[in-house]
Design a protein around this motif. Structure first.
Motif, PDB file in Angstrom:
ATOM      1  N   ASP A 197      28.611  66.023 -13.876  1.00  0.00           N
ATOM      2  CA  ASP A 197      27.180  65.986 -13.561  1.00  0.00           C
ATOM      3  C   ASP A 197      26.898  65.200 -12.286  1.00  0.00           C
ATOM      4  N   VAL A 198      27.466  64.017 -12.156  1.00  0.00           N
ATOM      5  CA  VAL A 198      27.187  63.201 -10.961  1.00  0.00           C
ATOM      6  C   VAL A 198      27.783  63.842  -9.709  1.00  0.00           C
ATOM      7  N   LEU A 199      28.944  64.469  -9.846  1.00  0.00           N
ATOM      8  CA  LEU A 199      29.543  65.157  -8.697  1.00  0.00           C
ATOM      9  C   LEU A 199      28.643  66.308  -8.254  1.00  0.00           C
ATOM     10  N   CYS A 200      28.201  67.105  -9.204  1.00  0.00           N
ATOM     11  CA  CYS A 200      27.359  68.252  -8.872  1.00  0.00           C
ATOM     12  C   CYS A 200      26.027  67.803  -8.261  1.00  0.00           C
ATOM     13  N   LEU A 201      25.417  66.802  -8.867  1.00  0.00           N
ATOM     14  CA  LEU A 201      24.141  66.305  -8.352  1.00  0.00           C
ATOM     15  C   LEU A 201      24.296  65.763  -6.932  1.00  0.00           C
ATOM     16  N   THR A 202      25.329  64.997  -6.695  1.00  0.00           N
ATOM     17  CA  THR A 202      25.557  64.413  -5.371  1.00  0.00           C
ATOM     18  C   THR A 202      25.797  65.496  -4.315  1.00  0.00           C
ATOM     19  N   LEU A 203      26.649  66.463  -4.642  1.00  0.00           N
ATOM     20  CA  LEU A 203      26.945  67.521  -3.676  1.00  0.00           C
ATOM     21  C   LEU A 203      25.750  68.457  -3.480  1.00  0.00           C
ATOM     22  N   TYR A 204      25.011  68.701  -4.545  1.00  0.00           N
ATOM     23  CA  TYR A 204      23.791  69.512  -4.454  1.00  0.00           C
ATOM     24  C   TYR A 204      22.820  68.887  -3.454  1.00  0.00           C
ATOM     25  N   TRP A 205      22.592  67.570  -3.560  1.00  0.00           N
ATOM     26  CA  TRP A 205      21.662  66.902  -2.634  1.00  0.00           C
ATOM     27  C   TRP A 205      22.197  66.899  -1.216  1.00  0.00           C
ATOM     28  N   ARG A 206      23.501  66.745  -1.056  1.00  0.00           N
ATOM     29  CA  ARG A 206      24.084  66.794   0.285  1.00  0.00           C
ATOM     30  C   ARG A 206      23.859  68.185   0.904  1.00  0.00           C
ATOM     31  N   GLU A 207      24.069  69.224   0.106  1.00  0.00           N
ATOM     32  CA  GLU A 207      23.823  70.579   0.603  1.00  0.00           C
ATOM     33  C   GLU A 207      22.351  70.753   0.979  1.00  0.00           C
ATOM     34  N   LYS A 208      21.467  70.333   0.093  1.00  0.00           N
ATOM     35  CA  LYS A 208      20.030  70.498   0.292  1.00  0.00           C
ATOM     36  C   LYS A 208      19.549  69.765   1.543  1.00  0.00           C
ATOM     37  N   GLU A 209      20.119  68.597   1.809  1.00  0.00           N
ATOM     38  CA  GLU A 209      19.728  67.798   2.973  1.00  0.00           C
ATOM     39  C   GLU A 209      20.507  68.165   4.233  1.00  0.00           C
ATOM     40  N   GLY A 210      21.449  69.098   4.118  1.00  0.00           N
ATOM     41  CA  GLY A 210      22.251  69.497   5.271  1.00  0.00           C
ATOM     42  C   GLY A 210      23.274  68.457   5.687  1.00  0.00           C
ATOM     43  N   ARG A 211      23.624  67.564   4.765  1.00  0.00           N
ATOM     44  CA  ARG A 211      24.604  66.520   5.072  1.00  0.00           C
ATOM     45  C   ARG A 211      26.022  67.064   4.908  1.00  0.00           C
ATOM     46  N   GLU A 212      26.940  66.403   5.554  1.00  0.00           N
ATOM     47  CA  GLU A 212      28.344  66.810   5.502  1.00  0.00           C
ATOM     48  C   GLU A 212      28.896  66.686   4.075  1.00  0.00           C
ATOM     49  N   ILE A 213      29.693  67.661   3.705  1.00  0.00           N
ATOM     50  CA  ILE A 213      30.429  67.611   2.438  1.00  0.00           C
ATOM     51  C   ILE A 213      31.855  67.215   2.817  1.00  0.00           C
ATOM     52  N   PRO A 214      32.294  66.030   2.410  1.00  0.00           N
ATOM     53  CA  PRO A 214      33.638  65.591   2.809  1.00  0.00           C
ATOM     54  C   PRO A 214      34.737  66.431   2.154  1.00  0.00           C
ATOM     55  N   ALA A 215      35.846  66.552   2.833  1.00  0.00           N
ATOM     56  CA  ALA A 215      36.993  67.262   2.269  1.00  0.00           C
ATOM     57  C   ALA A 215      37.581  66.427   1.137  1.00  0.00           C
ATOM     58  N   PRO A 216      37.995  67.074   0.054  1.00  0.00           N
ATOM     59  CA  PRO A 216      38.588  66.310  -1.048  1.00  0.00           C
ATOM     60  C   PRO A 216      40.029  65.904  -0.747  1.00  0.00           C
ATOM     61  N   SER A 217      40.392  64.738  -1.210  1.00  0.00           N
ATOM     62  CA  SER A 217      41.782  64.294  -1.126  1.00  0.00           C
ATOM     63  C   SER A 217      42.604  65.042  -2.166  1.00  0.00           C
ATOM     64  N   GLY A 218      43.893  65.045  -1.966  1.00  0.00           N
ATOM     65  CA  GLY A 218      44.779  65.586  -2.992  1.00  0.00           C
ATOM     66  C   GLY A 218      44.812  64.623  -4.169  1.00  0.00           C
ATOM     67  N   VAL A 219      44.915  65.165  -5.361  1.00  0.00           N
ATOM     68  CA  VAL A 219      44.891  64.317  -6.559  1.00  0.00           C
ATOM     69  C   VAL A 219      46.031  63.301  -6.531  1.00  0.00           C
ATOM     70  N   ASN A 220      47.165  63.658  -5.957  1.00  0.00           N
ATOM     71  CA  ASN A 220      48.305  62.734  -5.901  1.00  0.00           C
ATOM     72  C   ASN A 220      48.209  61.738  -4.747  1.00  0.00           C
ATOM     73  N   ASP A 221      47.218  61.919  -3.873  1.00  0.00           N
ATOM     74  CA  ASP A 221      47.044  61.016  -2.735  1.00  0.00           C
ATOM     75  C   ASP A 221      46.089  59.863  -3.035  1.00  0.00           C
ATOM     76  N   VAL A 222      45.462  59.884  -4.200  1.00  0.00           N
ATOM     77  CA  VAL A 222      44.479  58.858  -4.550  1.00  0.00           C
ATOM     78  C   VAL A 222      45.180  57.728  -5.301  1.00  0.00           C
ATOM     79  N   ALA A 223      45.100  56.546  -4.720  1.00  0.00           N
ATOM     80  CA  ALA A 223      45.725  55.372  -5.337  1.00  0.00           C
ATOM     81  C   ALA A 223      44.929  54.942  -6.565  1.00  0.00           C
ATOM     82  N   HIS A 224      45.646  54.430  -7.536  1.00  0.00           N
ATOM     83  CA  HIS A 224      44.977  53.901  -8.723  1.00  0.00           C
ATOM     84  C   HIS A 224      45.780  52.741  -9.273  1.00  0.00           C
ATOM     85  N   LYS A 225      45.097  51.907 -10.039  1.00  0.00           N
ATOM     86  CA  LYS A 225      45.701  50.698 -10.584  1.00  0.00           C
ATOM     87  C   LYS A 225      46.019  50.885 -12.063  1.00  0.00           C
ATOM     88  N   GLU A 226      46.554  49.832 -12.645  1.00  0.00           N
ATOM     89  CA  GLU A 226      46.781  49.824 -14.088  1.00  0.00           C
ATOM     90  C   GLU A 226      45.427  49.993 -14.782  1.00  0.00           C
TER      91      GLU A 226
END
Length: 131
Positions: free
Chosen positions: A43-72
């Motif tokens: 829901d938050v992803l869709c809402l955020t991207l929907y508003w970016r589209e509506k406002e004509g703002r840039e939609i950033p390219a997604p990172s690869g799932v294995n490229d995102v660092a995460h902690k314990e």
């Protein structure tokens, strides 16, 4: 573009999960359990991207799932959304349009009880190849 998939970082908290999207500034949510977390993330992803589209703002390219660092106590998962579906579901207010058709066609359509708005909506959906 209307369909997206972005990696989300799910962080296990004492009372549930916090979820953020590292590629999209200000896109985060939380939930009490993982099932609710997935729904809230979509829901938050869709809402955020929907508003970016509506406002004509840039939609950033997604990172690869294995490229995102995460902690314990964190894991990364792809979250998908469809902003066209979201738009149809949440932004369904009607707008008035003025159009021009030949008088003879107007007369025939009125005599046949044609719903002009309905016909136009169906024709636009067919032309755009959307349900």
């Amino acid at each position: 573009m209307a369909k997206y998939a972005y990696p989300a970082v799910f962080t296990e908290e004492d009372n549930g999960y916090s979820i953020c999207f590292p590629d999209i500034e200000g896109c985060y949510t939380s939930a009490e359990d993982i099932t609710e977390g997935i729904a809230m993330a979509e829901d938050v992803l869709c809402l955020t991207l929907y508003w970016r589209e509506k406002e004509g703002r840039e939609i950033p390219a997604p990172s690869g799932v294995n490229d995102v660092a995460h902690k314990e106590r964190e894991f990364v998962s792809l979250v998908a959304c469809d902003t066209d579906w979201y738009r149809r579901f949440y932004d369904s207010k009607s707008v008035k349009k003025t159009l021009t058709i030949p008088s003879w066609l107007n007369d025939l359509a009125e005599r046949s009880g044609i719903n002009f708005s309905g016909v136009l909506q169906e024709a636009l959906k067919a032309e755009l190849r959307i349900g």
